[in-house]
Design a protein around this motif. Structure first.
Motif, PDB file in Angstrom:
ATOM      1  N   ILE A 397       0.842  -1.189   0.000  1.00 60.50           N
ATOM      2  CA  ILE A 397       0.000   0.000   0.000  1.00 60.50           C
ATOM      3  C   ILE A 397       0.877   1.239   0.000  1.00 60.50           C
ATOM      4  O   ILE A 397       1.727   1.405   0.885  1.00 60.50           O
ATOM      5  CB  ILE A 397      -0.922   0.012   1.229  1.00 60.50           C
ATOM      6  CG1 ILE A 397      -1.757  -1.270   1.266  1.00 60.50           C
ATOM      7  CG2 ILE A 397      -1.820   1.241   1.202  1.00 60.50           C
ATOM      8  CD1 ILE A 397      -2.451  -1.498   2.585  1.00 60.50           C
ATOM      9  N   GLY A 398       0.691   2.083  -0.969  1.00 60.44           N
ATOM     10  CA  GLY A 398       1.450   3.319  -1.057  1.00 60.44           C
ATOM     11  C   GLY A 398       1.016   4.337  -0.026  1.00 60.44           C
ATOM     12  O   GLY A 398      -0.103   4.270   0.493  1.00 60.44           O
ATOM     13  N   ARG A 426       6.599   4.447  -2.905  1.00 60.61           N
ATOM     14  CA  ARG A 426       6.477   5.304  -4.085  1.00 60.61           C
ATOM     15  C   ARG A 426       7.320   4.786  -5.236  1.00 60.61           C
ATOM     16  O   ARG A 426       7.024   5.039  -6.402  1.00 60.61           O
ATOM     17  CB  ARG A 426       6.895   6.732  -3.745  1.00 60.61           C
ATOM     18  CG  ARG A 426       5.982   7.438  -2.758  1.00 60.61           C
ATOM     19  CD  ARG A 426       6.416   8.876  -2.575  1.00 60.61           C
ATOM     20  NE  ARG A 426       5.607   9.554  -1.574  1.00 60.61           N
ATOM     21  CZ  ARG A 426       4.430  10.125  -1.822  1.00 60.61           C
ATOM     22  NH1 ARG A 426       3.934  10.079  -3.051  1.00 60.61           N
ATOM     23  NH2 ARG A 426       3.763  10.731  -0.876  1.00 60.61           N
ATOM     24  N   GLY A 427       8.397   4.081  -4.923  1.00 64.00           N
ATOM     25  CA  GLY A 427       9.281   3.585  -5.960  1.00 64.00           C
ATOM     26  C   GLY A 427       8.970   2.180  -6.422  1.00 64.00           C
ATOM     27  O   GLY A 427       9.700   1.613  -7.241  1.00 64.00           O
ATOM     28  N   ILE A 428       7.900   1.599  -5.900  1.00 61.75           N
ATOM     29  CA  ILE A 428       7.525   0.238  -6.308  1.00 61.75           C
ATOM     30  C   ILE A 428       7.173   0.226  -7.793  1.00 61.75           C
ATOM     31  O   ILE A 428       6.380   1.041  -8.262  1.00 61.75           O
ATOM     32  CB  ILE A 428       6.332  -0.263  -5.483  1.00 61.75           C
ATOM     33  CG1 ILE A 428       6.752  -0.529  -4.043  1.00 61.75           C
ATOM     34  CG2 ILE A 428       5.736  -1.525  -6.089  1.00 61.75           C
ATOM     35  CD1 ILE A 428       7.660  -1.701  -3.888  1.00 61.75           C
ATOM     36  N   ALA A 448      -2.135  -1.133  -3.885  1.00 62.12           N
ATOM     37  CA  ALA A 448      -2.871   0.131  -3.912  1.00 62.12           C
ATOM     38  C   ALA A 448      -1.916   1.307  -3.792  1.00 62.12           C
ATOM     39  O   ALA A 448      -0.944   1.268  -3.032  1.00 62.12           O
ATOM     40  CB  ALA A 448      -3.888   0.174  -2.771  1.00 62.12           C
ATOM     41  N   GLY A 449      -2.217   2.356  -4.541  1.00 60.08           N
ATOM     42  CA  GLY A 449      -1.453   3.590  -4.435  1.00 60.08           C
ATOM     43  C   GLY A 449       0.003   3.437  -4.809  1.00 60.08           C
ATOM     44  O   GLY A 449       0.873   3.927  -4.084  1.00 60.08           O
ATOM     45  N   LEU A 450       0.276   2.792  -5.933  1.00 60.81           N
ATOM     46  CA  LEU A 450       1.658   2.542  -6.367  1.00 60.81           C
ATOM     47  C   LEU A 450       1.884   3.221  -7.718  1.00 60.81           C
ATOM     48  O   LEU A 450       1.671   2.620  -8.785  1.00 60.81           O
ATOM     49  CB  LEU A 450       1.917   1.043  -6.473  1.00 60.81           C
ATOM     50  CG  LEU A 450       1.632   0.214  -5.212  1.00 60.81           C
ATOM     51  CD1 LEU A 450       1.831  -1.266  -5.489  1.00 60.81           C
ATOM     52  CD2 LEU A 450       2.512   0.677  -4.059  1.00 60.81           C
ATOM     53  N   PRO A 451       2.318   4.480  -7.731  1.00 62.00           N
ATOM     54  CA  PRO A 451       2.478   5.216  -8.993  1.00 62.00           C
ATOM     55  C   PRO A 451       3.597   4.685  -9.873  1.00 62.00           C
ATOM     56  O   PRO A 451       3.636   4.977 -11.066  1.00 62.00           O
ATOM     57  CB  PRO A 451       2.777   6.642  -8.525  1.00 62.00           C
ATOM     58  CG  PRO A 451       3.341   6.483  -7.155  1.00 62.00           C
ATOM     59  CD  PRO A 451       2.639   5.311  -6.558  1.00 62.00           C
ATOM     60  N   GLY A 452       4.512   3.898  -9.304  1.00 60.20           N
ATOM     61  CA  GLY A 452       5.634   3.396 -10.086  1.00 60.20           C
ATOM     62  C   GLY A 452       5.312   2.196 -10.954  1.00 60.20           C
ATOM     63  O   GLY A 452       6.146   1.767 -11.762  1.00 60.20           O
ATOM     64  N   VAL A 453       4.122   1.633 -10.808  1.00 57.83           N
ATOM     65  CA  VAL A 453       3.718   0.499 -11.647  1.00 57.83           C
ATOM     66  C   VAL A 453       3.226   1.061 -12.980  1.00 57.83           C
ATOM     67  O   VAL A 453       2.098   1.537 -13.087  1.00 57.83           O
ATOM     68  CB  VAL A 453       2.617  -0.337 -10.961  1.00 57.83           C
ATOM     69  CG1 VAL A 453       2.182  -1.472 -11.868  1.00 57.83           C
ATOM     70  CG2 VAL A 453       3.113  -0.867  -9.624  1.00 57.83           C
ATOM     71  N   LEU A 454       4.061   0.974 -13.996  1.00 60.73           N
ATOM     72  CA  LEU A 454       3.765   1.647 -15.258  1.00 60.73           C
ATOM     73  C   LEU A 454       3.038   0.764 -16.255  1.00 60.73           C
ATOM     74  O   LEU A 454       1.980   1.124 -16.762  1.00 60.73           O
ATOM     75  CB  LEU A 454       5.076   2.175 -15.866  1.00 60.73           C
ATOM     76  CG  LEU A 454       5.842   3.170 -14.980  1.00 60.73           C
ATOM     77  CD1 LEU A 454       7.126   3.600 -15.663  1.00 60.73           C
ATOM     78  CD2 LEU A 454       4.974   4.366 -14.638  1.00 60.73           C
ATOM     79  N   ARG A 455       3.598  -0.393 -16.568  1.00 61.93           N
ATOM     80  CA  ARG A 455       3.014  -1.256 -17.591  1.00 61.93           C
ATOM     81  C   ARG A 455       2.317  -2.487 -17.043  1.00 61.93           C
ATOM     82  O   ARG A 455       1.592  -3.160 -17.754  1.00 61.93           O
ATOM     83  CB  ARG A 455       4.113  -1.681 -18.579  1.00 61.93           C
ATOM     84  CG  ARG A 455       4.707  -0.520 -19.367  1.00 61.93           C
ATOM     85  CD  ARG A 455       3.657   0.108 -20.256  1.00 61.93           C
ATOM     86  NE  ARG A 455       4.179   1.270 -20.976  1.00 61.93           N
ATOM     87  CZ  ARG A 455       3.459   2.050 -21.757  1.00 61.93           C
ATOM     88  NH1 ARG A 455       2.160   1.793 -21.907  1.00 61.93           N
ATOM     89  NH2 ARG A 455       3.984   3.089 -22.370  1.00 61.93           N
ATOM     90  N   GLY A 456       2.567  -2.807 -15.791  1.00 58.02           N
ATOM     91  CA  GLY A 456       1.893  -3.946 -15.185  1.00 58.02           C
ATOM     92  C   GLY A 456       2.448  -5.296 -15.579  1.00 58.02           C
ATOM     93  O   GLY A 456       1.802  -6.327 -15.343  1.00 58.02           O
ATOM     94  N   THR A 457       3.651  -5.307 -16.158  1.00 56.47           N
ATOM     95  CA  THR A 457       4.227  -6.592 -16.566  1.00 56.47           C
ATOM     96  C   THR A 457       4.479  -7.497 -15.373  1.00 56.47           C
ATOM     97  O   THR A 457       4.413  -8.725 -15.484  1.00 56.47           O
ATOM     98  CB  THR A 457       5.537  -6.362 -17.326  1.00 56.47           C
ATOM     99  OG1 THR A 457       6.420  -5.548 -16.521  1.00 56.47           O
ATOM    100  CG2 THR A 457       5.280  -5.645 -18.651  1.00 56.47           C
TER     101      THR A 457
END
Length: 627
Positions: A397-398, A426-428, A448-457
């Motif tokens: 959880i971010g 925040r860096g996850i 939840a609340g993880l802005p560093g997850v960009l593409r979801g790979t």
């Protein structure tokens, strides 16, 4: 019943029939289920839901009929979440259980009619009854209690309109013998507490809105006939859990008023959980804590942040060794807590547990060196997971995350001091999620609340390895201005063949035909909740999905679209699938609509709890079991 249960039952029936009917054709070395001992067969039958047990398996042969009615299988019965049990089926089951069952739970069976509830009166030997979430009025409760002379434990909802004055003298007598009571309060009331003079355990849940559906403020004034003050003379355990709202806090203080005058001499568990940063003050808290501490047998203590000071805390702990102590939301008291534990004469510090044993968490992860930040930042997480190979529940959880639709906690998570405030989150990124593939036993996953997850790979990678994932909650991953991980999400859903619950919250979710086609791969899905303030959905694709996934009994969508569009789809789904799914709950509503709060209050509580990612709850001590 569910598909996997039916599969087990069908397979068992086939094997038994083969063993019984074709015995002459079997070789002398083969062993059928009919050759197993009664003890082994009973162990197998324990894993079959009671409805299947009595209505299907019992009809296979005389031997199984006898075993299916064995008292070891029918003494403790739960019909909770047996979503395909309609009124007629439950009535048949209750008739067969009448002479056997002692502990009966219909917790959350919101779809059953009130008249079906009255059939519980057949089970006259019941000692423990849980009808939380069911349609129980004060008159209906009175009829039940009048028939259950041996009842010792009761759990039910105190709904609007409840009036204890409508209880018969026989019902009041039955309540006077109760030793355990759990009340879900949906309206300002003492419920049946004043009638329960012999209570040893009292568990209260307050879920009263400050405003009615019509927008009128709720006054915390007890109704006529409910003004008798509870005394708690025999009370040993007291727990109270509150939803947000001033009415809930005001009513709690009325319940606590008696403790200000007299603390029961056998009280050893005192747990109170109030969400939000500023709980209503209770001036008597220090003296009550001191009184609990003087007796030397305190087992569990949990209080809001502002109710204790260091001196009263020291007095509460002096000479005690509680097994459960929670001040997780009181960072200002943490130094005093540990100082008290060290200096106040705790008799056996080795027995003191300051957190739940099953929970493993890193609140503030700090890399060992700067190089680890610039290099492989997943090493710390991988090291943690390497020691938790059998972990079944994982939450990441971010900081500052707040759900758009909170259930029991307002959107102020960012203000709740350091709890869950790991800045490292925040860096996850996707690489970190991929590391979770090292958890083959993972059953429940919350991100939840993880802005560093960009593409979801990373989601796809972990889903391929964690093949037995049952519950998945995803909220606010990556950018909130666009949804970049759509493709990976669809691939992930196609891998989650065992998934039973999905909660997805993302501002720009597009629930189109591709999304529902991927979701249809989750053939065992029972509950799905989509929350997207700016999201869109395809009505035709939604209906096709509901047709394919025949076990879905909860479909909640809070998204964009017009009110007419939402209501049209909701009606279409209910009209088409309600007959074959007794427990079907469909709520489709525009997230921005002004009537949304009243709509949410109409959703069955057991399902609404599924919507919320986070809940404010009274942490349950390991040795204390709920009703």
């Amino acid at each position: 019943m569910s598909g996997d249960v039916c599969g087990v039952s069908d397979g068992m029936d086939y094997q038994i029939l083969q063993a019984v009917c074709d015995e002459d054709t079997l070789s002398s070395s083969s062993v059928g289920m009919s050759d197993l001992s009664d003890e082994i067969l009973l162990c197998i039958l324990r894993h079959i839901p009671v409805c299947d047990l009595l209505l299907n398996v019992a009809n296979v042969c005389q031997k199984l009929n006898t075993l299916c009615h064995d008292k070891t299988l029918l003494t403790h019965v739960s019909l909770s979440e047996d979503y395909w049990a309609d009124d007629a089926l439950v009535r048949r089951i209750l008739k067969q259980l009448a002479n056997h069952v002692q502990s009966l739970s219909l917790n959350g069976c919101y779809w059953l009619s009130g008249s079906t509830m009255e059939h519980i009166a057949r089970c006259r030997g019941v000692t423990h009854l849980d009808v939380t979430g069911c349609r129980i009025t004060s008159i209906r409760l009175s009829r039940l209690l009048s028939s259950l002379a041996f009842l010792k434990s009761l759990a039910f909802d105190v709904a609007p309109g409840f009036n204890s004055a409508q209880l018969s003298s026989e019902a009041v007598d039955a309540l006077s013998r109760l030793s355990e009571l759990r009340q879900m309060l949906l309206t300002p009331s003492y419920g049946v507490v004043p009638c329960c003079a012999q209570l040893r355990k009292l568990m209260l849940q307050f879920d009263i809105p400050d405003v009615t559906k019509e927008g009128v403020g709720v006054c915390c004034q007890l109704m006529v006939g409910q003004s008798s003050v509870p005394h708690y003379k025999q009370l040993e355990e007291f727990t109270a859990r509150l939803a947000p709202g001033e009415v809930n806090q005001t009513l709690l203080l009325l319940y606590l008023a008696v403790f200000s005058v007299n603390v029961p001499k056998h009280l050893r568990v005192f747990l109170v959980s109030i969400p939000g940063p500023n709980p209503a003050p209770w001036p008597a808290a220090p003296s009550v804590a001191q009184s609990l501490g003087e007796r030397g047998d305190l087992v569990a203590l949990q209080l809001p942040r502002s109710w204790l000071d260091s001196a009263s805390l020291k007095q509460a702990l002096e000479g005690n060794s509680p097994k459960h102590l929670s001040f997780s939301r009181c960072p200002a008291l943490w130094p005093q807590v540990f100082q008290s534990l060290l200096n106040s004469g705790v008799r056996d510090a080795t027995q003191l547990g300051l957190k739940k044993v099953p929970r493993v968490g890193l609140q503030n992860y700090k890399p060992a060196s700067e190089s680890s930040v610039s290099g492989d930042s997943t090493s710390g997480l991988a090291l943690l997971l390497a020691g938790c190979l059998f972990l079944e529940t994982f939450e990441l959880i971010g900081p500052g995350f707040a759900s758009t639709l909170p259930r029991l906690e307002p959107c102020t998570r960012a203000s709740v001091e350091p709890r869950g405030m790991c800045a490292w989150a925040r860096g996850i990124g996707d690489a970190h999620l991929a590391v979770l593939e090292a958890l083959p036993q993972l059953r429940r996953l919350t991100l939840a609340g993880l802005p560093g997850v960009l593409r979801g790979t990373g989601l796809v990678q972990l889903a391929k390895q964690c093949r037995d994932l049952r519950v998945l909650s995803l909220a606010n991953l990556g950018s909130l201005k666009t949804m970049n991980y759509t493709a990976a999400l669809l691939d992930t859903l196609k891998q989650c063949t065992q998934l039973q619950e999905l909660r997805l919250e993302q501002p720009y979710l597009n629930a189109n035909a591709s999304f529902f086609e991927a979701l249809s791969c989750c053939s065992r899905l029972q509950r799905v909740c989509l929350i997207s303030r700016c999201g869109t959905f395809d009505p035709s694709a939604t209906e096709t999905f509901m047709e394919r996934c025949c076990h879905v009994v909860m479909c909640h969508m809070f998204m964009g679209g017009t009110l007419v569009m939402c209501r049209t789809l909701q009606k279409a789904l209910l009209d088409r699938f309600s007959a074959e799914r007794p427990a079907l709950s469909v709520v489709i509503y525009p997230l921005q609509h002004e009537d949304l709060p009243s709509v949410i209050r109409d959703i069955p509580l057991t399902l609404l709890d599924r919507i919320t990612l986070f809940q404010s709850h009274v942490a349950q001590p390991p040795h204390l079991s709920p009703l």
